[in-house]
Write a protein that holds these residues in place. Structure first.
Motif, mmCIF file in Angstrom:
data_model
loop_
_atom_site.group_PDB
_atom_site.id
_atom_site.type_symbol
_atom_site.label_atom_id
_atom_site.label_comp_id
_atom_site.label_asym_id
_atom_site.label_seq_id
_atom_site.Cartn_x
_atom_site.Cartn_y
_atom_site.Cartn_z
ATOM 1 N N VAL A 599 0.838 -1.204 0.000
ATOM 2 C CA VAL A 599 0.000 0.000 0.000
ATOM 3 C C VAL A 599 0.871 1.251 0.000
ATOM 4 O O VAL A 599 0.610 2.210 -0.733
ATOM 5 C CB VAL A 599 -0.962 -0.005 1.219
ATOM 6 C CG1 VAL A 599 -1.629 1.359 1.373
ATOM 7 C CG2 VAL A 599 -2.017 -1.079 1.049
ATOM 8 N N LYS A 600 1.925 1.250 0.827
ATOM 9 C CA LYS A 600 2.806 2.419 0.890
ATOM 10 C C LYS A 600 3.471 2.671 -0.457
ATOM 11 O O LYS A 600 3.599 3.813 -0.909
ATOM 12 C CB LYS A 600 3.871 2.222 1.971
ATOM 13 C CG LYS A 600 3.312 2.141 3.396
ATOM 14 C CD LYS A 600 2.581 3.409 3.788
ATOM 15 C CE LYS A 600 2.062 3.314 5.214
ATOM 16 N NZ LYS A 600 1.232 4.489 5.586
ATOM 17 N N MET A 601 3.902 1.610 -1.126
ATOM 18 C CA MET A 601 4.520 1.770 -2.436
ATOM 19 C C MET A 601 3.492 2.247 -3.457
ATOM 20 O O MET A 601 3.775 3.078 -4.312
ATOM 21 C CB MET A 601 5.139 0.444 -2.890
ATOM 22 C CG MET A 601 6.369 0.028 -2.111
ATOM 23 S SD MET A 601 6.986 -1.583 -2.640
ATOM 24 C CE MET A 601 7.404 -1.251 -4.358
ATOM 25 N N GLY A 602 2.264 1.727 -3.356
ATOM 26 C CA GLY A 602 1.213 2.105 -4.289
ATOM 27 C C GLY A 602 0.770 3.544 -4.132
ATOM 28 O O GLY A 602 0.190 4.124 -5.056
ATOM 29 N N GLN A 603 1.013 4.136 -2.966
ATOM 30 C CA GLN A 603 0.642 5.524 -2.740
ATOM 31 C C GLN A 603 1.752 6.475 -3.198
ATOM 32 O O GLN A 603 1.521 7.673 -3.326
ATOM 33 C CB GLN A 603 0.362 5.767 -1.253
ATOM 34 C CG GLN A 603 -0.917 5.122 -0.772
ATOM 35 C CD GLN A 603 -1.129 5.336 0.710
ATOM 36 O OE1 GLN A 603 -1.729 4.535 1.375
ATOM 37 N NE2 GLN A 603 -0.631 6.436 1.238
ATOM 38 N N ALA A 604 2.927 5.925 -3.438
ATOM 39 C CA ALA A 604 4.029 6.770 -3.895
ATOM 40 C C ALA A 604 3.957 6.890 -5.422
ATOM 41 O O ALA A 604 2.917 7.181 -5.968
ATOM 42 C CB ALA A 604 5.351 6.172 -3.424
ATOM 43 N N ASP A 630 -10.449 -3.520 -0.993
ATOM 44 C CA ASP A 630 -11.058 -2.472 -0.178
ATOM 45 C C ASP A 630 -10.764 -2.661 1.300
ATOM 46 O O ASP A 630 -10.586 -1.692 2.041
ATOM 47 C CB ASP A 630 -12.576 -2.465 -0.388
ATOM 48 C CG ASP A 630 -12.982 -1.676 -1.626
ATOM 49 O OD1 ASP A 630 -12.115 -0.982 -2.180
ATOM 50 O OD2 ASP A 630 -14.142 -1.770 -2.045
ATOM 51 N N GLN A 631 -10.717 -3.919 1.732
ATOM 52 C CA GLN A 631 -10.571 -4.198 3.162
ATOM 53 C C GLN A 631 -9.116 -4.298 3.611
ATOM 54 O O GLN A 631 -8.741 -3.758 4.659
ATOM 55 C CB GLN A 631 -11.310 -5.482 3.514
ATOM 56 C CG GLN A 631 -11.296 -5.826 5.002
ATOM 57 C CD GLN A 631 -12.077 -7.080 5.301
ATOM 58 O OE1 GLN A 631 -12.807 -7.594 4.463
ATOM 59 N NE2 GLN A 631 -11.927 -7.594 6.513
ATOM 60 N N TYR A 632 -8.305 -4.991 2.827
ATOM 61 C CA TYR A 632 -6.950 -5.303 3.279
ATOM 62 C C TYR A 632 -5.855 -4.465 2.613
ATOM 63 O O TYR A 632 -4.768 -4.327 3.162
ATOM 64 C CB TYR A 632 -6.660 -6.789 3.054
ATOM 65 C CG TYR A 632 -7.404 -7.684 4.000
ATOM 66 C CD1 TYR A 632 -6.955 -7.888 5.297
ATOM 67 C CD2 TYR A 632 -8.578 -8.321 3.614
ATOM 68 C CE1 TYR A 632 -7.627 -8.708 6.177
ATOM 69 C CE2 TYR A 632 -9.271 -9.153 4.492
ATOM 70 C CZ TYR A 632 -8.788 -9.341 5.767
ATOM 71 O OH TYR A 632 -9.460 -10.150 6.657
ATOM 72 N N PHE A 633 -6.117 -3.943 1.420
ATOM 73 C CA PHE A 633 -5.150 -3.066 0.769
ATOM 74 C C PHE A 633 -5.611 -1.620 0.902
ATOM 75 O O PHE A 633 -5.590 -0.853 -0.054
ATOM 76 C CB PHE A 633 -4.992 -3.434 -0.710
ATOM 77 C CG PHE A 633 -4.073 -4.582 -0.953
ATOM 78 C CD1 PHE A 633 -2.909 -4.724 -0.225
ATOM 79 C CD2 PHE A 633 -4.359 -5.530 -1.918
ATOM 80 C CE1 PHE A 633 -2.045 -5.783 -0.441
ATOM 81 C CE2 PHE A 633 -3.501 -6.587 -2.147
ATOM 82 C CZ PHE A 633 -2.346 -6.716 -1.410
ATOM 83 N N LEU A 642 -5.429 -0.305 -3.311
ATOM 84 C CA LEU A 642 -4.785 -0.712 -4.553
ATOM 85 C C LEU A 642 -5.765 -1.184 -5.615
ATOM 86 O O LEU A 642 -5.347 -1.735 -6.626
ATOM 87 C CB LEU A 642 -3.773 -1.836 -4.275
ATOM 88 C CG LEU A 642 -2.576 -1.494 -3.392
ATOM 89 C CD1 LEU A 642 -1.598 -2.646 -3.375
ATOM 90 C CD2 LEU A 642 -1.879 -0.229 -3.876
ATOM 91 N N TYR A 643 -7.065 -0.977 -5.376
ATOM 92 C CA TYR A 643 -8.010 -1.576 -6.325
ATOM 93 C C TYR A 643 -7.917 -0.948 -7.710
ATOM 94 O O TYR A 643 -7.876 -1.644 -8.709
ATOM 95 C CB TYR A 643 -9.441 -1.464 -5.786
ATOM 96 C CG TYR A 643 -10.418 -2.201 -6.660
ATOM 97 C CD1 TYR A 643 -10.331 -3.585 -6.816
ATOM 98 C CD2 TYR A 643 -11.406 -1.519 -7.366
ATOM 99 C CE1 TYR A 643 -11.203 -4.261 -7.628
ATOM 100 C CE2 TYR A 643 -12.284 -2.204 -8.186
ATOM 101 C CZ TYR A 643 -12.190 -3.568 -8.315
ATOM 102 O OH TYR A 643 -13.050 -4.245 -9.125
#
Length: 844
Positions: A599-604, A630-633, A642-643
């Motif tokens: 998630v952190k990488m996906g937000q960068a 939706d729940q875990y990522f 990350l959806y």
């Protein structure tokens, strides 16, 4: 009456007369404190009276001497009696004692005695007098010459019995009387079998039986319900299984340097040997290493140093991150192998590591002790659990049992890294033999006990989502280990699978969640049948009755409404997938820490293309994935996940109801331009219509229509060998590839049309899967397979600079090969724990 206080009790003699006092009966009943009690027993001689024997025993024990003879210069009989009644431990090492040295009234003289040590004496029998103690729980006759155990000496209250290094050929049936026995140390004897009564020792948890003469596996022992730590090396029934595992690199002694002072730094020392720090000049670059020099002793409490060497070498050669790496062996004496010499083991050097726990105490017996201030975050504890589970699972897959899995054998660093050490009790076993499963279950109990201890030390802020997820994962693992018949594989210790639990519907009763979930899965399946149903109802006039025509009119009106209903994403709809978690027993291979990192990488700056295989006939896993993301990522701080957006065949937009559901799931056209614009500019109509949300990640099923015709129950296949479009899209947009395989994705329905038949060719023409399928009762009611989402590590893709011209075919092929290899690796690594141990993946 206490013999020390009777008229025949011996008088304490002066130092000069002490030897005579031990050999000649004395008639005086008072003690002269001018003598030194440590002088007693220095000469071996016959001591006829109980009083003299007891006096000698007490004077040999420094702790007892301090309590009795030093504290009271002239004790009265009453004071002396009270003092004896408080003695709980008697330790008499290397005193030359035998069974004749013990007074017959020993138990009545020391009524409170709990612990009795006779290390390295000359006993040939385990004396019957010990059976008269009512409170004696721990007895040690380590390194004596015991050949026989008096049956009446074994009593129920005994918890800890140490008989290491004796000459026992058999145990008496009376061992079954020791129903409270927890720890039994029998290494280094001559036992050829164990009595059947051992099965009555139901509280037995730790047994050491290495270096004996067992001709057959002790199945009665291994079947005990609480046995968790066992050592069996160097017994005939195991043959020499270790030799088939060893092929070490030999490091010349001249390549190892002790240091400037020519004296190696000692890192640690124990019964099996000493570990020192040296410098290996042959490495590139030269660097420090740890070298363990094994003891020449034949036996330790766990087994022999040579067996420890073999196990340590093998385990350190398996490339397990949580095990100290073995670099090779060295023969410091003459630089060559010798049959009767255990070589030194050269290992990686660990810096700034410390033991997670401390060894068991006399009180805890078989349980480690911990610092009272030690607390662990769930993510850290989970990291330890995963690392240890991976090591143990890999060991047992190779037929190696650690035998001493404890926190005091786990070294941890401040960064959360951990290393499993100490293979003194380890042994190799034959995985094809009946004892194999029993050995695994024993080690699994040790792992579960350790896990319960770790969970008990967890402390964290319960509002932290990631820590709470890690804590729940730990509890789920403990629950899996508690299931009857659990093994390292069936409990998914490693590779670990993490249960998906509904969050949105957890207040609903489980039966209601199941019924609602199955109903929604059936409706989702029915939406794929809208075209054939529409064809049957297209002409209301075909129906002869008014009621039928009216019903068909309502259906057509509903279809018409579907086409005019706005097609945009509906995040609330994605929660429906949570209703399917329990129904399909959904789990995933990603831990809370891995999810947090993704998630952190996906937000960068990272963009992901998540390619999921196989497609399946009806891709129910797509709905599960949407709920999982939706729940875990999901980042609770930013609200992002990350959806991203999805893709579906273009024909879907012409199918009523299905077009709406796909849009609710954020899936749009699968055309190349649409996917490119979505990744590059965040342009995805179904997402932009929802408050102008601009997605950054793409989710799709790359196998498409072709995989529909490879999908049927029990068949695992992907179609990607000749597809390069996904790789090209990744290079043009700079999106990393995230391969994913779904076990159970082809098991929802049977498929009539598989392979390259007429329906398959037709489907490719119209770019939509047309086939005949069925589930329960030959209806479109989905089966309920176990669904496991397995997600690989990202394949990093650097964005291709268009100014350089066309993307080289070699680069496309390289990334394509990595993607395929990652899918195959996912399948092979997780198929056993996912419930498909014998499955084979077909790649087309």
């Amino acid at each position: 009456m206490n013999p020390l206080l009777s008229p025949q009790s011996p008088q304490r003699a002066s130092k000069g007369d002490q030897d005579n006092a031990l050999s000649t009966p004395q008639k005086d009943d008072e003690f002269d404190d001018s003598s030194s009690p440590h002088d007693a027993g220095k000469k071996s001689c016959h001591i006829p009276s109980d009083g003299e024997k007891l006096t000698q025993l007490l004077s040999m024990d420094s702790n007892t001497h301090s309590a009795i003879f030093t504290r009271f210069r002239s004790p009265t009989r009453g004071t002396f009696t009270n003092t004896l009644s408080t003695i709980t431990k008697l330790d008499l090492p290397n005193c030359g004692l035998d069974e004749n040295s013990l007074p017959s009234s020993l138990a009545s003289s020391l009524p409170a005695l709990k612990i009795l040590f006779f290390f390295k004496n000359k006993f040939t029998k385990y004396p019957a007098v010990l059976g008269e103690f009512e409170n004696l729980t721990m007895v040690s006759f380590k390194l004596n010459q015991i050949e026989e155990i008096e049956p009446e000496a074994l009593q129920p209250q005994l918890r800890w019995l140490i008989l290491t290094g004796n000459k026992l050929r058999q145990l008496p049936d009376a061992i079954g009387r020791c129903t409270n026995l927890q720890k039994l140390m029998l290494s280094g004897n001559n036992l050829s079998s164990l009595p059947g009564s051992i099965s009555k020792c139901t509280n037995l948890e730790l047994v050491r039986l290495a270096c004996n003469d067992l001709q057959e596996a002790p199945l009665d022992l291994l079947s005990l319900p609480k046995l968790a730590w066992v050592a069996l090396a160097s017994n005939p029934f195991l043959a020499d299984l270790a030799s088939t595992h060893l092929s070490p690199d030999v490091i010349a002694a001249s390549d190892l340097e002790a240091g400037a002072s020519n004296k190696a730094k000692v890192l640690g020392s124990g019964a099996s040997g000493t570990t020192v720090q040296m410098t290996m000049s042959s490495s590139s670059p030269p660097g420090p290493v740890a070298v363990k020099k094994y003891s020449s002793m034949d036996i330790t409490s766990d087994g022999s140093p040579s067996d420890e060497f073999k196990a340590s070498l093998f385990a350190g050669s398996l490339s397990i991150p949580s095990v100290v790496k073995a670099l090779g062996v060295t023969y410091p004496t003459n630089g060559s192998s010798s049959d009767d010499t255990t070589p030194d083991l050269v290992m990686e050097l660990l810096s700034a590591y410390s033991a997670l726990g401390n060894p068991p105490s006399m009180t805890t017996c078989t349980r480690d002790t911990y610092s009272p201030t030690l607390t662990l975050l769930p993510t850290v504890a989970h990291g330890y659990a995963v690392a240890a589970g991976r090591a143990l699972t890999t060991f047992h897959a190779s037929g190696l049992c650690h035998g001493d899995f404890y926190s005091h054998n786990i070294l941890v660093a401040d960064d959360g890294d951990s290393k499993l050490t100490d293979f003194g009790a380890a042994f190799f076993y034959d995985k094809s033999k009946p004892e194999a499963e029993l050995v695994q279950r024993c080690e699994l109990r040790a792992y579960r006990i350790w896990l319960d201890e770790i969970i008990g030390m967890v402390d964290f802020d319960k509002s932290n989502q990631w820590e709470m997820q890690a804590f729940n994962d730990l509890k789920d693992l403990a629950d899996d280990l508690a299931k009857p018949g659990a093994t390292f594989t069936s409990a998914a210790v490693y590779p670990r699978l993490y249960k998906c639990k509904p969050e949105a519907f957890r207040v609903w009763p489980k039966p209601l969640r199941f019924m609602t979930g199955y109903a929604t899965a059936t409706l989702f399946t029915a939406s794929f049948l809208s075209l054939p149903i529409l064809s049957l109802l297209a002409i209301p006039a075909c129906w002869k009755t008014y009621e039928a025509r009216l019903a068909s009119t309502f259906v057509l009106a509903a279809y018409a409404f579907s086409f005019f209903f706005p097609s945009r994403e509906w995040p609330a709809f994605r929660k429906v997938g949570q209703l399917w978690y329990e129904m399909f027993d959904v789990s995933c291979n990603m831990s809370a820490e891995q999810r947090k990192r993704a998630v952190k990488m996906g937000q960068a700056d990272t963009k992901y293309i998540i390619g999921m295989h196989p497609h399946g006939i009806i891709p129910l896993q797509a709905v599960v994935w949407s709920a999982y993301c939706d729940q875990y990522f999901h980042d609770p701080i930013t609200g992002e996940n990350l959806y991203g957006f999805g893709a579906a065949a273009d024909v879907v937009k012409y199918l009523p109801f299905l077009r709406n559901m796909m849009a609710w799931l954020s899936a749009g056209s699968a055309s190349y331009d649409t996917l490119y614009n979505g990744l590059e500019y965040g342009e995805a109509r179904q997402c932009n219509a929802n408050n102008n949300r601009r997605p950054r990640h793409l989710y799709l099923l790359p196998g498409g229509v072709a995989e529909v015709f490879e999908s049927t129950v029990g068949h695992n296949a992907i179609v990607f060998k000749h597809r390069r479009g996904l790789v090209k899209l990744a290079l043009e947009t700079g999106a990393d590839l995230l391969p994913c395989y779904v076990f159970g994705g082809t098991d929802f329905f049977h498929n009539l049309a598989t392979g390259t038949n007429l329906l398959a060719r037709l489907s490719r023409k119209i770019k939509a899967g047309v086939t005949v399928f069925w589930g329960y009762f030959l209806l479109p009611l989905p089966f309920l397979p176990k669904v496991t989402l397995c997600i690989a590590d990202p394949i990093e893709v650097e964005k291709w600079d268009k100014d350089k011209g066309e993307i080289p075919a070699e680069l496309i092929e390289e990334i394509h090969a990595k993607y395929l290899a990652s899918i195959v690796d996912l399948f092979e690594k997780h198929k056993a724990v996912a419930g498909y141990p014998d499955a084979t993946l077909l790649v087309k």
